[in-house]
Design a protein around this motif. Structure first.
Motif, short mmCIF file in Angstrom:
data_model
loop_
_atom_site.label_atom_id
_atom_site.label_comp_id
_atom_site.label_asym_id
_atom_site.label_seq_id
_atom_site.Cartn_x
_atom_site.Cartn_y
_atom_site.Cartn_z
N GLU A 21 0.85 -1.20 0.00
CA GLU A 21 0.00 0.00 0.00
C GLU A 21 0.88 1.24 0.00
OE1 GLU A 21 -3.41 0.03 -0.10
OE2 GLU A 21 -4.21 -0.92 1.70
N GLY A 63 -12.26 0.66 -3.11
CA GLY A 63 -11.58 1.18 -1.92
C GLY A 63 -12.56 1.25 -0.75
N GLN A 95 -3.98 -7.72 -3.38
CA GLN A 95 -4.38 -6.46 -3.99
C GLN A 95 -3.95 -6.46 -5.46
OE1 GLN A 95 -2.65 -2.98 -2.22
NE2 GLN A 95 -3.80 -1.60 -3.52
#
Ligand SMILES: NC(=O)c1ccc[n+]([C@@H]2O[C@H](COP(=O)([O-])OP(=O)(O)OC[C@H]3O[C@@H](n4cnc5c(N)ncnc54)[C@H](O)[C@@H]3O)[C@@H](O)[C@H]2O)c1
Length: 961
Positions: free
Chosen positions: A140, A762, A566
């Motif tokens: 991230e 998100g 992800q």
């Protein structure tokens, strides 16, 4: 405002997270990585290239490769530091000028093609960020760092030069020169005597060829490699005028290292970027090590700045099987980059014959029509006399099923090749039997089926049933169940040792390996990669509408880059590979989720809105520039008339959720039993129970629904599939088989669609972290596209391009299908409220994604603007630009303000409407108003179709063709 109809079992949410479609690159990721590359390259430019004797060269080569690996390992410090800036300031003016020039050159050569330029973050992260480094948080952090870079330098593509006469012309929200009278794009101006719409060429695919080039030799006989020589003797990629950089793969051994160092040093003298990568030593007969090497190095290439205009130099040792690995490696990044293969071998190896890796598992035959004439090996360099290899493509002979009373063929072509696509409309078990018969009779008793199926398809028995039916013909095969969903669309998930071993063993015993993908589009794309790498026959058995009419109607197959769950970059490592048969059993659609059906319809409304009645006289004028368009042009708007079947299918899916859940639970139990190696008897009993539930579900369809209702559902499925397949074929058959130009029109309504999809994904993650149930708010990619069709219409209206009946017709397409609220914003708004996401935050979040939309790279786009595709006047009439670059993709420039305005109104749920027929008039009424009414959407659809027809006639005074 309740929307109880949007319930979805929770398991489908996380499985589908990040869902999107193939041409839809992970928004923003490509731009972020380009910035990373720019930094990285500036950093590398600060190093003086090595000169001196061989030992120094070797040392430098070693150092370089260590440096490259070190970079891959990416220490935190390195990743955090602003690499380029400090170095840049310490450089001499000359060096700075060099870098400036380099940057300009690099910008010129940045990627811009849609197929392949897919985000470009590499497996680097995947392989180096372990849990010990902070795992997911670390990913991230890196993504955030990348995305925080300034993104003002979005550049055009390699292939289409800028048009200096570009003069933005602001008109309300629109900032482009309008060309309502269709100005031809430069590439289509010379259409000859017959309009290209009516010209159907025999073949549009090239025959593969490759040259052998003699390399100067040193007095001791070793090859004398020089970057300039390699650059000038390797054919350029299509439409490029220069190679942007060189990436060298050095195999083990002193001579390869010397060769790599020679290339690197001579490249430095030319001022050409050169990166050296190590090719690992692979144990003999180890297919898994070959697979891992291919994907590790391919990922490394992408991360270290290789792009579509890069020259890949593979410095080999001339070992058997080496050329195959080099070629397969070069086919992966961006679906293929130019390969210069250097070999000291003293005998020719024809690169166009079947090339096999040392393990024998992986193979590449350039003349295979499945590969559509793509030969990633551009040139061979060695000590022998020059020659040219050229071979025709072998005859395309797919599995063309003979006519069957229960089968509906859907005609389709790509690159001039017919691709047999059929839907079996009889009983599920008969369909399975029929497919097994077709496969065994076509490929013979030596067929070795490899059935690849995701979790849900496995739990429902779809893969198992097919393998069982083929085995009953005395043709056993391999069952490959794997995790489902976008987050598992990665090389790791599919490159399983047992699978590779099974394929290898089958090949060794002379079997015909047929890789069969049973399931959704993710499974189809990823399994296609296994077929392409092993050169196997590929067959697709789609069990979702999206897979059937969208994923199989494209030769693009690919893996995504997924890190710790992800999705960093979608479809970045791929290739073009055609199946020999697409066989769909319509009863498998009876277990779909409602979202999946809404998603397919969302995409279908996009197609209807942009193509309209393409087989009318007006339609032929609209699409006059599509080569051979006449063959598949159709009245695509007929899909709306199947709304009755759509509604009945949704109701059926709602009514049978419990039965499906029970069947799924039994299937999951069965999978667990298989893992625990339970007895055959136990498993057979469990399978029988599951079969009973599914039989009940199917019986419900046959017994509880009237024959008229059933016929309507089947008609809906048949029409939506046939029409969407025809729409794709209209563009892919001859005009744009590799989907780079005109076919990018299928991105219509994807700019804001991607924006909202990415932003909502998100929010789903945030909701999960807060323990919130977001099931109502969950939207699949196609549903986001559906919403964005409405927003595109509203933007056209704001700009005075679409009004009155034309506007009503465009919006009515989707609103006719919105009785169940599948495209309403209200549930998304409720989630925003629960997470305290304001209107500003929502709009800004979506626009941030839009600002990174890679379509901007295709044409000029001012800082406060965006590029998009818009309809004007009526469905099927695209706004066109006078900039030939933009025109090739029907792109126009719009202001960001106009996008923001439409998003604000969506947030206020202004567009949550339904099309109804009230007092004989077609109207778009709010959800509130619509909820009290039963309505008859078939009549609504019929009125809408009449309206569209009259718009076409009004425009031209024509009668329909
Ligand atoms: N190559 C191309 O040009 C192209 C075009 C369009 C889409 N795609 C790809 O297709 C993918 C999306 O495909 P999708 O929409 O099929 O999603 P998917 O493959 O993720 O399937 C959705 C879910 O439905 C389940 N499922 C499949 N069939 C089912 C059935 N009959 N009953 C119940 N559940 C079932 C799957 O297991 C999965 O969990 C994306 O990865 C996209 O990139 C590719």
């Amino acid at each position: 405002m309740a929307a109880p109809f949007l319930e979805e079992p929770l398991y489908s949410f996380w499985k589908n997270q990040g869902a999107g479609e193939d041409t839809a690159e992970t928004p923003g990721m490509r731009v972020d990585v380009e910035k990373y590359r720019m930094k990285y390259r500036s950093y590398r430019l600060g190093y003086t290239p090595a000169k001196g004797p061989v030992e120094d060269i070797l040392k430098e080569a070693e150092k370089d490769s260590t440096r490259s690996k070190h970079k891959i390992a990416g220490t935190e410090d390195e990743d955090k530091s602003p690499i380029d800036e400090p170095l840049f300031h310490h450089l001499s003016d000359a060096k700075r000028a060099d870098i400036g020039k380099y940057r300009d050159d690099y910008r010129k050569y940045r990627l811009g093609y849609a197929s392949g330029a897919k985000g470009e973050v590499a497996n680097l992260f995947k392989r180096t960020i372990s849990q010990s480094h902070g795992g997911y948080q670390e990913v991230e952090r890196i993504c955030k760092e990348l995305s925080e870079d300034d993104d003002s330098d979005l550049i055009r593509t390699v292939s289409e030069p800028a048009v200096p006469t570009w003069l933005p012309n602001r008109l309300k929200g629109l900032t482009t020169q309008l060309s309502g009278i269709f100005a031809d794009a430069a590439d289509e101006s010379a259409s000859g005597s017959q309009p290209i719409f009516f010209t159907q060429p025999q073949s549009v695919l090239p025959d593969p060829s490759a040259s052998y080039i003699k390399v100067p030799q040193m007095p001791d006989g070793s090859l004398q490699l020089d970057a300039g020589f390699l650059l000038s003797n390797t054919p350029l990629p299509k439409a490029a005028t220069e190679f942007s950089s060189i990436h060298v793969i050095q195999t083990a051994g002193v001579s390869a290292k010397i060769g790599a160092a020679q290339v690197k040093n001579s490249a430095a003298k030319l001022g050409k970027q050169c990166v050296v990568h190590d090719w690992p030593t692979i144990p003999d007969n180890d297919a898994k090590a070959e697979y891992d090497a291919l994907y590790n190095v391919a990922s490394d290439l992408i991360l270290q700045g290789a792009n579509r205009a890069t020259l890949l130099v593979f410095v080999g040792a001339g070992e058997p099987g080496e050329m195959a690995l080099a070629v397969i490696l070069a086919m992966l990044p961006f679906r293929g980059i130019q390969l210069a293969y250097v070999t000291p071998a003293t005998e020719y190896e024809n690169p166009l014959r079947t090339l096999r890796s040392p393990s024998g598992v992986f193979e590449y035959t350039a003349t295979q029509p499945e590969r559509m004439g793509r030969a990633s090996l551009a040139a061979i360099f060695g000590p022998l006399e020059p020659c040219t290899f050229k071979e025709p493509l072998t005859t395309w002979s797919p599995l063309r099923p003979e006519v069957h009373p229960e089968e509906q063929p859907a005609p389709f072509k790509i690159g001039g090749l017919d691709l047999p696509m059929v839907t079996f409309e009889g009983a599920y078990s008969d369909g399975v039997e029929r497919l097994a018969n077709l496969l065994v009779s076509h490929y013979g008793q030596d067929v070795y089926p490899v059935v690849s199926v995701g979790e849900t398809g496995d739990a429902l028995g779809y893969g198992d049933d097919l393998l069982g039916a083929i085995a009953a013909h005395d043709c056993p095969g391999f069952y490959f169940p794997h995790a489902s969903g976008e987050t598992c669309k990665s090389p790791e998930a599919y490159g399983q040792l047992e699978l590779l071993k099974a394929i290898g063993a089958a090949k060794q015993s002379g079997k015909k390996v047929v890789v069969i993908a049973v399931g959704g589009g993710v499974n189809g794309n990823a399994t296609g990669m296994i077929a392409a790498m092993t050169g196997s026959v590929f067959v697709e058995v789609p069990t979702t509408l999206m897979h059937y009419n969208d994923a199989t109607t494209s030769a693009k197959k690919a893996f995504s880059l997924v890190v710790n769950g992800q999705i960093l970059s979608k479809n970045i490592l791929g290739t073009f590979y055609l199946p020999q048969l697409v066989f769909c059993i319509s009863e498998t659609f009876l277990t779909l989720s409602k979202s999946s059906v809404h998603a397919a319809v969302g995409e279908a409304c996009k197609t209807m809105g942009m193509l309209g009645i393409a087989n009318s006289k007006t339609g032929q004028e609209d699409w006059h520039n599509i080569l051979g368009g006449v063959e598949f042009a159709s009245d695509f708007t007929k899909i709306i008339e199947t709304v009755g079947g759509f509604e009945k299918l949704i109701r059926f899916l709602q009514g049978t959720r419990e039965l499906k859940a029970k069947a799924l639970a039994l299937g999951e139990e069965l999978s667990a039993m298989r893992m625990e190696r339970a007895s055959f008897g136990q498993m057979a009993t469990c399978a029988k129970h599951r079969e009973k539930r599914l039989a009940e579900l199917r019986r419900f369809f046959h017994d509880q629904l009237t024959s008229e209702d059933r016929a309507e559902v089947i008609k809906f499925l048949t029409v939506i599939n046939t029409e969407i397949i025809a729409a794709k074929a209209m563009f892919l058959a001859y005009s744009d088989p590799f989907e780079k130009y005109r076919a990018l029109l299928f991105e219509y309504a994807h700019t804001l669609g991607h924006g909202v999809e990415a932003f909502m994904n998100g929010l789903y993650r945030r909701a999960t972290a807060c323990g919130l149930d977001y099931s109502e708010a969950f939207r699949l990619h196609g549903q986001c596209v559906g919403m964005a069709v409405l927003w595109a219409g509203e933007m056209s209206k704001q700009q005075g391009l679409l009004d009155g009946d034309g506007f009503l017709a465009h919006q009515g397409l989707l609103y006719t299908f919105n009785r169940f609220g599948g495209y309403d914003f209200a549930p998304l708004r409720r989630l925003c409220d629960q997470l305290s996401v304001s209107k500003e935050e929502f709009c800004e979040g979506v626009l941030q994604v839009v600002r990174r939309d890679n379509k901007r790279g295709y044409c000029k786009c001012a800082a406060d603007s965006s590029v998009d595709q818009l309809v004007r006047e009526r469905p099927g009439c695209l706004l066109r630009s006078s900039d030939p670059d933009a025109e090739l993709r029907y792109l126009v420039e719009v202001t960001e303000d106009s996008q923001r305005r439409v998003l604000e109104r969506a947030y206020d749920c202004e567009f949550d409407k339904v099309a109804v027929l009230k007092d004989g008039n077609l109207q778009l009424v709010s959800r509130m108003e619509a909820s009290g009414q039963e309505g008859d959407q078939v009549k609504t659809a019929s009125a809408l179709r009449g309206l569209i027809g009259s718009l076409y006639k009004e425009g031209s005074g024509e009668t329909e063709a």
